[in-house]
Design a protein around this motif. Structure first.
Motif, PDB file in Angstrom:
ATOM      1  N   TYR A  15      -4.267   1.374   9.597  1.00 47.79           N
ATOM      2  CA  TYR A  15      -5.398   0.980   8.496  1.00 47.79           C
ATOM      3  C   TYR A  15      -5.239  -0.385   7.817  1.00 47.79           C
ATOM      4  O   TYR A  15      -4.174  -0.728   7.737  1.00 47.79           O
ATOM      5  CB  TYR A  15      -5.192   2.171   7.431  1.00 47.79           C
ATOM      6  CG  TYR A  15      -5.566   3.552   7.502  1.00 47.79           C
ATOM      7  CD1 TYR A  15      -6.799   4.213   7.513  1.00 47.79           C
ATOM      8  CD2 TYR A  15      -4.434   4.247   7.889  1.00 47.79           C
ATOM      9  CE1 TYR A  15      -6.873   5.380   7.560  1.00 47.79           C
ATOM     10  CE2 TYR A  15      -4.567   5.559   8.217  1.00 47.79           C
ATOM     11  CZ  TYR A  15      -5.884   6.207   8.063  1.00 47.79           C
ATOM     12  OH  TYR A  15      -5.842   7.395   8.272  1.00 47.79           O
ATOM     13  N   GLU A  16      -6.323  -1.007   7.511  1.00 47.50           N
ATOM     14  CA  GLU A  16      -6.516  -2.223   6.784  1.00 47.50           C
ATOM     15  C   GLU A  16      -7.299  -2.086   5.706  1.00 47.50           C
ATOM     16  O   GLU A  16      -8.527  -1.611   5.639  1.00 47.50           O
ATOM     17  CB  GLU A  16      -6.972  -3.364   7.671  1.00 47.50           C
ATOM     18  CG  GLU A  16      -6.988  -4.608   7.246  1.00 47.50           C
ATOM     19  CD  GLU A  16      -7.298  -5.749   8.259  1.00 47.50           C
ATOM     20  OE1 GLU A  16      -6.566  -5.710   9.027  1.00 47.50           O
ATOM     21  OE2 GLU A  16      -8.005  -6.646   7.717  1.00 47.50           O
ATOM     22  N   ARG A  17      -6.885  -2.606   4.399  1.00 49.90           N
ATOM     23  CA  ARG A  17      -7.812  -2.276   3.162  1.00 49.90           C
ATOM     24  C   ARG A  17      -7.543  -3.573   2.337  1.00 49.90           C
ATOM     25  O   ARG A  17      -6.375  -3.946   2.115  1.00 49.90           O
ATOM     26  CB  ARG A  17      -7.656  -0.857   2.578  1.00 49.90           C
ATOM     27  CG  ARG A  17      -7.935   0.347   3.272  1.00 49.90           C
ATOM     28  CD  ARG A  17      -9.353   0.384   3.358  1.00 49.90           C
ATOM     29  NE  ARG A  17      -9.645   1.917   3.904  1.00 49.90           N
ATOM     30  CZ  ARG A  17      -9.653   2.247   5.329  1.00 49.90           C
ATOM     31  NH1 ARG A  17      -9.285   1.209   6.170  1.00 49.90           N
ATOM     32  NH2 ARG A  17     -10.038   3.394   5.593  1.00 49.90           N
ATOM     33  N   THR A  18      -8.450  -3.846   1.545  1.00 49.73           N
ATOM     34  CA  THR A  18      -8.417  -4.898   0.759  1.00 49.73           C
ATOM     35  C   THR A  18      -8.168  -4.120  -0.676  1.00 49.73           C
ATOM     36  O   THR A  18      -9.415  -3.333  -1.126  1.00 49.73           O
ATOM     37  CB  THR A  18      -9.442  -5.937   0.757  1.00 49.73           C
ATOM     38  OG1 THR A  18      -9.283  -6.439   1.974  1.00 49.73           O
ATOM     39  CG2 THR A  18      -9.363  -7.096  -0.485  1.00 49.73           C
ATOM     40  N   VAL A  19      -7.276  -4.150  -1.414  1.00 47.35           N
ATOM     41  CA  VAL A  19      -7.097  -3.391  -2.589  1.00 47.35           C
ATOM     42  C   VAL A  19      -6.656  -4.250  -3.887  1.00 47.35           C
ATOM     43  O   VAL A  19      -5.910  -5.477  -3.971  1.00 47.35           O
ATOM     44  CB  VAL A  19      -5.957  -2.466  -2.696  1.00 47.35           C
ATOM     45  CG1 VAL A  19      -6.396  -1.424  -1.466  1.00 47.35           C
ATOM     46  CG2 VAL A  19      -4.522  -2.951  -2.132  1.00 47.35           C
ATOM     47  N   GLU A  20      -6.893  -3.678  -4.994  1.00 49.69           N
ATOM     48  CA  GLU A  20      -6.357  -4.294  -6.152  1.00 49.69           C
ATOM     49  C   GLU A  20      -4.765  -4.585  -6.190  1.00 49.69           C
ATOM     50  O   GLU A  20      -4.152  -3.311  -5.940  1.00 49.69           O
ATOM     51  CB  GLU A  20      -6.813  -3.706  -7.469  1.00 49.69           C
ATOM     52  CG  GLU A  20      -8.092  -4.346  -8.082  1.00 49.69           C
ATOM     53  CD  GLU A  20      -8.250  -3.834  -9.669  1.00 49.69           C
ATOM     54  OE1 GLU A  20      -7.915  -4.439 -10.484  1.00 49.69           O
ATOM     55  OE2 GLU A  20      -8.728  -2.771  -9.593  1.00 49.69           O
ATOM     56  N   VAL A  21      -4.161  -5.517  -6.535  1.00 50.93           N
ATOM     57  CA  VAL A  21      -2.787  -5.339  -6.442  1.00 50.93           C
ATOM     58  C   VAL A  21      -2.247  -4.599  -7.566  1.00 50.93           C
ATOM     59  O   VAL A  21      -0.914  -4.034  -7.311  1.00 50.93           O
ATOM     60  CB  VAL A  21      -2.125  -6.944  -7.015  1.00 50.93           C
ATOM     61  CG1 VAL A  21      -2.362  -7.862  -5.869  1.00 50.93           C
ATOM     62  CG2 VAL A  21      -2.706  -7.481  -8.291  1.00 50.93           C
TER      63      VAL A  21
END
Lengths: 149, 288
Positions: A15-21
């Motif tokens: 999976y690849e996701r952009t998330v809040e740190v």
């Protein structure tokens, strides 16, 4: 730097996701990957419901940031069964009614899997110590069923 | 529960990490195993503006024999040391098994637990009992902080905001010494209500040296120094241990909380200290 892109393997899938740190790994699994089998009870590491296997070892998904899991291999409860065939532990829990409400069961299953991988012939005391990390109202039932089998 | 927003850095070297700490000072928190810090963030008891995650710094996850003891890198996990200790270090192994549960020890680090300095935690007391130290690095240099100067108060150490603990130094037991490690907790893996780590070395049937570290009994783990001095030269009997424990327990100022009154904690400290000293002395006598 409030967002990051993370890549991780979960249950054999990439999976690849952009998330809040500030997002925890548990929330990434549940909210971004739709893997809601990882349950959240206390969200501070005490209840063990969110336990997943991180590179093979049990870890609390609520006590890690999602960004920290970048590059990791994870196993969640969704990855235990082989298609329609339950994992032997799931089968045993089912046969022996090793749960009541089932809320904490995903964490217990993964904790037990990692434990049995390391201790194939555990003693009663070792089983009790292992279960102590996953408190449950059903723990007495689980502990007695694991000792019968 | 969500942590308050923060700026996230994951430096790739110690130099880079301490440069970030120098820049942000008390606004920054170091994230290692996260087993204490992440709950604090989730409850918003801590709201650091900057997180310096040291997990991506290579080469910090070592455990090696050095300095007549162990040198433990800042990223060595508790589980890692536990496995290491299975072979011939039962004192460490016993103490580590009281730290949370396996799933906590997978991530939790030795250095992180010591830096967090929970007064009821096992590893700070172990460090204190073994006269260990930590190496602290900042952008202006490195210094060694002995355990006796390290633990200041509740969650407070002598490590400055611009410093990073890079290594924990854990000396071995003195030659021929025995150990005792006992704690009382409501549930296995919880923080101790009270705990005791003890070391006893014997010479010609008398106590050559005794060390006792008590935890869960005040704002920081403490050594029972006057009791240790009183024990030296005595015969290792229950009576001797009881007198020392009475002396030590009398000076404790434990907190009272939901789990136990101060008086109960003092009483448990006394009982555990007698038993831990007896166990240590028994082991020092050894099988032969």
């Amino acid at each position: 730097m409030t967002h990051r892109t993370v890549r991780l393997h979960v249950n054999g899938r990439e999976y690849e996701r952009t998330v809040e740190v500030r997002k925890t790994l548990a929330d990434l699994l549940r909210e971004d990957l739709d893997l809601t089998g990882t349950h959240l009870g206390c969200e501070h590491g005490v209840c063990g419901a969110c336990t997943v296997l991180l590179d093979g070892a049990p870890a609390r998904a609520c006590l890690m940031l999602a960004v920290q899991a970048d590059g990791a291999r994870l196993l969640t409860v969704e990855g235990l069964a082989d298609g329609e065939r339950l994992h032997p532990l799931q089968e045993a829990f089912w046969t022996h009614h090793g749960l009541q409400c089932g809320y904490c069961t995903p964490g217990i299953l993964l904790t037990a899997k990692a434990f049995l991988d390391e201790h194939p012939r555990p003693t009663r005391a070792e089983i009790r110590e292992m279960l102590a990390g996953n408190p449950s109202v059903a723990a007495p039932a689980i502990s007695s069923s694991s000792m019968r089998s | 529960m969500k942590p308050a927003p923060f700026e996230y850095h994951d430096p790739r070297s110690i130099d880079e990490a301490v440069a970030l700490l120098a820049r942000h000072g008390a606004d920054a928190k170091v994230l290692a195993g996260g087993q204490s810090l992440i709950p604090l963030l989730a409850f918003r008891l801590a709201r650091p503006a900057v997180i310096v995650d040291i997990n991506r710094i290579p080469g910090l996850d070592y455990v090696r024999n050095e300095h007549e003891g162990l040198a433990i890198g800042a990223l060595a996990r508790q589980r890692q040391l536990e496995r290491w200790a299975l072979d011939g270090s039962p004192f460490l192994c016993t103490a580590l098994r009281h730290v949370g549960h396996a799933a906590i020890r997978t991530r939790g680090t030795i250095a992180g637990s010591i830096a967090h300095a929970d007064p009821a935690a096992e590893l700070p007391a172990l460090l204190l009992c073994l006269d260990g130290s930590v190496m602290a690095r900042s952008s202006s240099g490195q210094r060694e902080i002995p355990a006796r100067e390290l633990f200041v108060s509740h969650l407070t150490t002598a490590v400055r905001a611009d410093e990073l603990i890079t290594e924990v130094r854990l000396p071995g037991l003195p030659d021929g010494a025995g150990w005792g490690f006992l704690e009382v907790a409501r549930r296995h893996g919880d923080f101790a209500l009270v705990g005791v780590a003890a070391v006893v070395a014997l010479r010609n049937g008398r106590i050559a040296q005794a060390r006792v570290a008590l935890f869960g009994c005040g704002a920081a783990p403490v050594r029972a120094t006057p009791a240790e001095q009183a024990l030296a030269g005595q015969a290792p009997t229950r009576g001797t241990f009881a007198a020392a424990a009475r002396e030590a327990a009398g000076t404790l100022t434990p907190d009272a909380d939901l789990h136990a009154s101060a008086e109960y904690r003092r009483s448990v400290a006394h009982t555990l200290m007698v038993r831990a000293l007896a166990a240590a002395s028994e082991r020092a006598r050894g099988p032969g």
